[in-house]
Scaffold this motif. Structure first.
Motif, PDB file in Angstrom:
ATOM      1  N   TYR A  44      42.086  43.044  42.884  1.00 35.64           N
ATOM      2  CA  TYR A  44      41.658  43.585  41.588  1.00 35.64           C
ATOM      3  C   TYR A  44      41.008  42.489  40.740  1.00 35.64           C
ATOM      4  O   TYR A  44      39.947  42.692  40.130  1.00 35.64           O
ATOM      5  CB  TYR A  44      42.855  44.170  40.843  1.00 35.64           C
ATOM      6  N   LEU A  45      41.638  41.316  40.720  1.00 38.34           N
ATOM      7  CA  LEU A  45      41.112  40.232  39.879  1.00 38.34           C
ATOM      8  C   LEU A  45      39.802  39.667  40.433  1.00 38.34           C
ATOM      9  O   LEU A  45      38.965  39.183  39.671  1.00 38.34           O
ATOM     10  CB  LEU A  45      42.152  39.118  39.751  1.00 38.34           C
ATOM     11  N   ASP A  66      37.459  41.444  41.628  1.00 35.91           N
ATOM     12  CA  ASP A  66      36.429  42.322  41.054  1.00 35.91           C
ATOM     13  C   ASP A  66      36.152  41.991  39.596  1.00 35.91           C
ATOM     14  O   ASP A  66      35.112  42.368  39.052  1.00 35.91           O
ATOM     15  CB  ASP A  66      36.872  43.791  41.165  1.00 35.91           C
ATOM     16  N   GLU A  67      37.122  41.317  38.946  1.00 38.66           N
ATOM     17  CA  GLU A  67      36.947  40.889  37.559  1.00 38.66           C
ATOM     18  C   GLU A  67      36.375  39.470  37.496  1.00 38.66           C
ATOM     19  O   GLU A  67      36.368  38.829  36.440  1.00 38.66           O
ATOM     20  CB  GLU A  67      38.293  40.922  36.834  1.00 38.66           C
ATOM     21  N   ASN A  68      35.942  38.951  38.670  1.00 41.50           N
ATOM     22  CA  ASN A  68      35.311  37.629  38.785  1.00 41.50           C
ATOM     23  C   ASN A  68      36.273  36.462  38.620  1.00 41.50           C
ATOM     24  O   ASN A  68      35.873  35.370  38.213  1.00 41.50           O
ATOM     25  CB  ASN A  68      34.154  37.474  37.797  1.00 41.50           C
ATOM     26  N   TYR A  69      37.549  36.681  38.940  1.00 38.86           N
ATOM     27  CA  TYR A  69      38.494  35.570  38.956  1.00 38.86           C
ATOM     28  C   TYR A  69      38.629  35.023  40.377  1.00 38.86           C
ATOM     29  O   TYR A  69      38.509  35.763  41.355  1.00 38.86           O
ATOM     30  CB  TYR A  69      39.879  36.014  38.473  1.00 38.86           C
ATOM     31  N   SER A 125      45.134  47.086  35.445  1.00 35.44           N
ATOM     32  CA  SER A 125      44.197  46.976  34.317  1.00 35.44           C
ATOM     33  C   SER A 125      44.880  46.312  33.119  1.00 35.44           C
ATOM     34  O   SER A 125      44.258  45.521  32.398  1.00 35.44           O
ATOM     35  CB  SER A 125      43.668  48.357  33.926  1.00 35.44           C
ATOM     36  N   ALA A 173      45.142  42.578  33.912  1.00 36.27           N
ATOM     37  CA  ALA A 173      43.854  41.907  33.717  1.00 36.27           C
ATOM     38  C   ALA A 173      43.573  41.695  32.227  1.00 36.27           C
ATOM     39  O   ALA A 173      43.039  40.651  31.826  1.00 36.27           O
ATOM     40  CB  ALA A 173      42.743  42.731  34.361  1.00 36.27           C
ATOM     41  N   TYR A 186      43.042  38.053  30.405  1.00 39.52           N
ATOM     42  CA  TYR A 186      41.884  37.763  29.555  1.00 39.52           C
ATOM     43  C   TYR A 186      42.336  37.267  28.182  1.00 39.52           C
ATOM     44  O   TYR A 186      41.808  36.300  27.632  1.00 39.52           O
ATOM     45  CB  TYR A 186      41.021  39.016  29.405  1.00 39.52           C
ATOM     46  N   LYS A 188      30.269  39.242  29.769  1.00 40.36           N
ATOM     47  CA  LYS A 188      29.812  38.159  30.648  1.00 40.36           C
ATOM     48  C   LYS A 188      28.291  38.000  30.568  1.00 40.36           C
ATOM     49  O   LYS A 188      27.587  37.912  31.580  1.00 40.36           O
ATOM     50  CB  LYS A 188      30.264  38.393  32.090  1.00 40.36           C
TER      51      LYS A 188
END
Length: 224
Positions: A19-20, A22-25, A106, A109, A113, A139
């Motif tokens: 999942y992370l 996909d959040e660019n982590y 979610s 995440a 953040y 972003k």
């Protein structure tokens, strides 16, 4: 942004990581107490997700060791232990947040953040430095209101420099920030030069000043 997941439930750790990603982590793992200690000794993370019940030792001891070393990595405790006493103890020792299991990814995440933003950029979602604006949520980077198209690596690199403004950053630290612990196996850091060269060119083409300085033999500094 680098995340360390200290979690012995493999399926949960992999689910969080997917999942992370996909959040660019960029995620790394520790599945037991000793692995976790080695990771926090060797590396720096933007946020650590810490389970309290680890094979080989307590997550609270890991948290205590992290704060004893005066490391400022963000920490969110993720635990099935959800009593008020557990939450209070974890926050008093030095966690930035506490999220009981089970949780929605979610929400996790969003809390990650929030912790990173608060530690590195205060309470704002848009970071401004002179003619530069960085929208952390979207972003998106703009110079004089004109968008600067950056790759994921270039965006991460820009955030890393801006959050460490006026500090000398070594090439080793940059390699670890962009690639994680696999950077230890690299023969050289030539890929850093390419990312930095492209980032500087794109910012300068858009009209942003030359704030990224090369310190030969030492590293780089974002001078403001």
């Amino acid at each position: 942004m680098k995340i360390l997941i200290i979690e012995d439930e493999t399926d949960l750790a992999q689910s969080i990581s997917a999942y992370l990603a996909d959040e660019n982590y960029l995620c790394e793992f520790a599945a037991n107490y000793n692995e976790a200690l080695e990771k926090i000794d060797l590396y720096k993370y933007d946020c650590i997700l810490l389970d309290l019940m680890m094979p080989g030792g307590s997550g609270l001891k890991i948290l205590g060791e992290l704060r004893a070393q005066n490391k400022q990595d963000g920490v969110i405790i993720i635990s099935a232990k959800n009593s008020i006493e557990d939450k209070v103890k974890g926050l008093q020792i030095g966690a930035d947040d506490y999220l009981p299991k089970p949780f929605h990814l979610s929400e996790l995440a969003a809390r990650i953040y929030s912790v990173i933003r608060r530690k590195q950029f205060g309470t704002v979602n848009i970071v401004e430095q002179n003619e530069l604006k960085i929208d952390l949520l979207a972003k998106v980077v703009t110079v004089e209101e004109k968008e600067v198209p950056l790759t994921k690596k270039e965006f991460d690199l820009l955030l890393y420099f801006v959050s460490n403004k006026n500090k000398v950053i070594s090439k080793t630290a940059i390699a670890e920030q962009l690639s994680g612990d696999v950077a230890d196996m690299f023969d050289n850091y030539d890929f850093i030069y390419a990312h930095i060269k492209n980032l500087k060119r794109k910012l300068q083409d858009a009209g942003y000043g030359n704030y990224l300085k090369t310190l030969y033999g030492t590293g780089y500094k974002w001078v403001i």
